[in-house]
Design a protein around this motif. Structure first.
Motif, PDB file in Angstrom:
ATOM      1  N   TYR A 166       0.848  -1.188   0.000  1.00 42.52           N
ATOM      2  CA  TYR A 166       0.000   0.000   0.000  1.00 42.52           C
ATOM      3  C   TYR A 166       0.887   1.243   0.000  1.00 42.52           C
ATOM      4  N   LYS A 167       0.372   2.293  -0.608  1.00 40.29           N
ATOM      5  CA  LYS A 167       1.043   3.597  -0.613  1.00 40.29           C
ATOM      6  C   LYS A 167       0.228   4.573   0.215  1.00 40.29           C
ATOM      7  N   GLN A 168       0.891   5.337   1.069  1.00 41.41           N
ATOM      8  CA  GLN A 168       0.206   6.355   1.851  1.00 41.41           C
ATOM      9  C   GLN A 168       0.835   7.712   1.538  1.00 41.41           C
ATOM     10  N   PRO A 169       0.199   8.491   0.663  1.00 40.06           N
ATOM     11  CA  PRO A 169       0.694   9.839   0.367  1.00 40.06           C
ATOM     12  C   PRO A 169       0.448  10.757   1.561  1.00 40.06           C
ATOM     13  N   PRO A 170       0.954  11.975   1.500  1.00 40.62           N
ATOM     14  CA  PRO A 170       0.780  12.908   2.624  1.00 40.62           C
ATOM     15  C   PRO A 170      -0.675  13.142   3.034  1.00 40.62           C
ATOM     16  N   SER A 171      -1.604  12.923   2.129  1.00 35.37           N
ATOM     17  CA  SER A 171      -3.022  13.108   2.473  1.00 35.37           C
ATOM     18  C   SER A 171      -3.486  12.100   3.508  1.00 35.37           C
ATOM     19  N   GLY A 172      -2.828  10.960   3.607  1.00 35.37           N
ATOM     20  CA  GLY A 172      -3.143   9.995   4.655  1.00 35.37           C
ATOM     21  C   GLY A 172      -3.859   8.734   4.212  1.00 35.37           C
ATOM     22  N   GLU A 173      -4.583   8.796   3.121  1.00 32.31           N
ATOM     23  CA  GLU A 173      -5.360   7.626   2.718  1.00 32.31           C
ATOM     24  C   GLU A 173      -4.447   6.549   2.142  1.00 32.31           C
ATOM     25  N   LEU A 174      -4.677   5.308   2.502  1.00 32.78           N
ATOM     26  CA  LEU A 174      -3.882   4.208   1.965  1.00 32.78           C
ATOM     27  C   LEU A 174      -4.407   3.807   0.588  1.00 32.78           C
ATOM     28  N   VAL A 175      -3.487   3.685  -0.353  1.00 32.93           N
ATOM     29  CA  VAL A 175      -3.836   3.320  -1.709  1.00 32.93           C
ATOM     30  C   VAL A 175      -3.283   1.925  -1.990  1.00 32.93           C
ATOM     31  N   PHE A 176      -4.155   1.035  -2.402  1.00 33.14           N
ATOM     32  CA  PHE A 176      -3.756  -0.341  -2.709  1.00 33.14           C
ATOM     33  C   PHE A 176      -2.895  -0.349  -3.960  1.00 33.14           C
ATOM     34  N   LEU A 177      -1.762  -1.085  -3.925  1.00 34.78           N
ATOM     35  CA  LEU A 177      -0.888  -1.196  -5.090  1.00 34.78           C
ATOM     36  C   LEU A 177      -0.911  -2.589  -5.695  1.00 34.78           C
ATOM     37  N   ILE A 178      -0.789  -3.612  -4.856  1.00 38.47           N
ATOM     38  CA  ILE A 178      -0.705  -4.960  -5.392  1.00 38.47           C
ATOM     39  C   ILE A 178      -1.061  -5.988  -4.326  1.00 38.47           C
ATOM     40  N   ARG A 179      -1.586  -7.107  -4.784  1.00 36.13           N
ATOM     41  CA  ARG A 179      -1.822  -8.289  -3.959  1.00 36.13           C
ATOM     42  C   ARG A 179      -1.176  -9.474  -4.655  1.00 36.13           C
ATOM     43  N   ARG A 180      -0.506 -10.323  -3.889  1.00 40.22           N
ATOM     44  CA  ARG A 180       0.130 -11.504  -4.445  1.00 40.22           C
ATOM     45  C   ARG A 180      -0.182 -12.692  -3.530  1.00 40.22           C
ATOM     46  N   ASN A 181      -0.621 -13.806  -4.082  1.00 42.29           N
ATOM     47  CA  ASN A 181      -0.854 -14.973  -3.241  1.00 42.29           C
ATOM     48  C   ASN A 181       0.386 -15.853  -3.221  1.00 42.29           C
ATOM     49  N   SER A 182       0.450 -16.710  -2.239  1.00 38.00           N
ATOM     50  CA  SER A 182       1.667 -17.483  -1.967  1.00 38.00           C
ATOM     51  C   SER A 182       1.988 -18.499  -3.049  1.00 38.00           C
ATOM     52  N   PHE A 183       1.036 -18.794  -3.904  1.00 40.15           N
ATOM     53  CA  PHE A 183       1.274 -19.798  -4.944  1.00 40.15           C
ATOM     54  C   PHE A 183       1.727 -19.176  -6.261  1.00 40.15           C
ATOM     55  N   ASP A 184       1.815 -17.879  -6.274  1.00 41.73           N
ATOM     56  CA  ASP A 184       2.173 -17.192  -7.493  1.00 41.73           C
ATOM     57  C   ASP A 184       3.456 -16.421  -7.284  1.00 41.73           C
ATOM     58  N   GLU A 185       4.566 -17.018  -7.690  1.00 42.12           N
ATOM     59  CA  GLU A 185       5.862 -16.378  -7.480  1.00 42.12           C
ATOM     60  C   GLU A 185       6.334 -15.575  -8.684  1.00 42.12           C
ATOM     61  N   GLN A 186       5.473 -15.407  -9.644  1.00 40.24           N
ATOM     62  CA  GLN A 186       5.857 -14.605 -10.805  1.00 40.24           C
ATOM     63  C   GLN A 186       6.062 -13.161 -10.384  1.00 40.24           C
ATOM     64  N   ASN A 187       7.118 -12.580 -10.879  1.00 39.10           N
ATOM     65  CA  ASN A 187       7.313 -11.162 -10.635  1.00 39.10           C
ATOM     66  C   ASN A 187       6.313 -10.368 -11.479  1.00 39.10           C
ATOM     67  N   GLU A 188       5.993  -9.199 -10.990  1.00 41.21           N
ATOM     68  CA  GLU A 188       4.989  -8.397 -11.694  1.00 41.21           C
ATOM     69  C   GLU A 188       5.537  -7.007 -11.956  1.00 41.21           C
ATOM     70  N   ILE A 189       5.176  -6.492 -13.119  1.00 44.24           N
ATOM     71  CA  ILE A 189       5.580  -5.139 -13.495  1.00 44.24           C
ATOM     72  C   ILE A 189       4.331  -4.356 -13.872  1.00 44.24           C
ATOM     73  N   SER A 190       4.234  -3.157 -13.338  1.00 46.27           N
ATOM     74  CA  SER A 190       3.124  -2.280 -13.691  1.00 46.27           C
ATOM     75  C   SER A 190       3.687  -0.885 -13.897  1.00 46.27           C
ATOM     76  N   GLY A 191       3.950  -0.551 -15.129  1.00 44.46           N
ATOM     77  CA  GLY A 191       4.548   0.749 -15.419  1.00 44.46           C
ATOM     78  C   GLY A 191       5.931   0.857 -14.807  1.00 44.46           C
ATOM     79  N   ARG A 192       6.130   1.826 -13.935  1.00 48.79           N
ATOM     80  CA  ARG A 192       7.446   2.011 -13.295  1.00 48.79           C
ATOM     81  C   ARG A 192       7.599   1.153 -12.044  1.00 48.79           C
ATOM     82  N   TYR A 193       6.534   0.465 -11.668  1.00 44.82           N
ATOM     83  CA  TYR A 193       6.555  -0.348 -10.445  1.00 44.82           C
ATOM     84  C   TYR A 193       6.820  -1.810 -10.805  1.00 44.82           C
TER      85      TYR A 193
END
Lengths: 115, 113
Positions: free
Chosen positions: B37-64
């Motif tokens: 999760y990302k928390q900018p100065p405004s305070g709200e948590l923003v979801f970035l990614i979820r990964r389950n334990s059976f999926d070890e593939q790396n993930e790319i999303s733009g610059r992340y």
């Protein structure tokens, strides 16, 4: 617009007073959560509710109380028994995706300052 | 019991640098989910990614991008070519079994122009 609403954004209270923080969601989520955030401490779970009229204590429930009379609402009361109530409070709700995975969404937070 | 460790309290970089935020987790369950999760100065948590334990593939999303390695119990997050808008507190979190989310203490990222 669907989302989680917390009000107010900033709240000031005198020491010894109870105060209730509001959390409302229109996402039709079953589960709702309250977290407390202190500088350098991350998020700690206060209370959570999986369904209406039911809730469980989290890791730091002492000095707090909740109710869940409606699916949409999960208010948190910070009582005078809470020794150090000044903090940032975040509410969240959660829905379950297919396959058992799920996602938790957060509200904008309420910053409580006790004077 | 489950635990998440984010050893880096604060990271400062200059814009366009790459930066990696570390996350190490502990759980005895074989099925679990990891989150960022990302928390900018405004305070709200923003979801970035979820990964389950059976999926070890790396993930790319733009610059992340995210590197999940079960062998080292790590779920690291890399921002490529960082920007000032990336300045925030980033939280790694874990949920296993029927438990609730356990958060790390967060890493504050400061990106200067």
């Amino acid at each position: 617009d669907g989302g989680i609403t917390q009000s107010p954004k900033y709240l000031f209270r005198k020491e010894g007073q109870n105060v209730t923080l509001s959390c409302e969601q229109n996402l039709n989520h079953d589960a709702m959560y309250w977290y407390r955030q202190d500088p350098g401490q991350g998020l700690r779970l206060i209370y959570y509710s999986q369904i209406v009229n039911d809730f469980q204590k989290g890791d730091i429930a002492e000095g707090y109380s909740v109710s869940r009379e409606k699916k949409e609402s999960f208010p948190l009361t910070v009582t005078s028994a809470q020794k150090n109530p000044t903090a940032f409070y975040l509410c969240a709700s959660r829905f379950r995706l297919a396959g058992g995975e799920d996602e938790q969404f957060f509200g904008p937070g309420t910053r409580l300052t006790v004077l | 019991a489950q635990k998440v460790t984010q050893a880096q309290t604060e990271i400062s970089v200059v814009e366009k640098e790459d930066v990696t935020l570390d996350c190490v987790y502990e759980t005895r369950d074989t099925t679990y989910y990891l989150f960022w999760y990302k928390q900018p100065p405004s305070g709200e948590l923003v979801f970035l990614i979820r990964r389950n334990s059976f999926d070890e593939q790396n993930e790319i999303s733009g610059r992340y991008s995210w590197n999940f390695q079960k062998s080292t119990s790590s779920f690291n997050f890399t921002i490529t070519a960082s920007q000032v808008v990336d300045s925030a507190v980033y939280f790694c979190a874990l949920r296993s079994g029927y438990s609730t989310l356990t958060f790390g203490k967060g890493t504050m990222l400061l990106v200067s122009p």
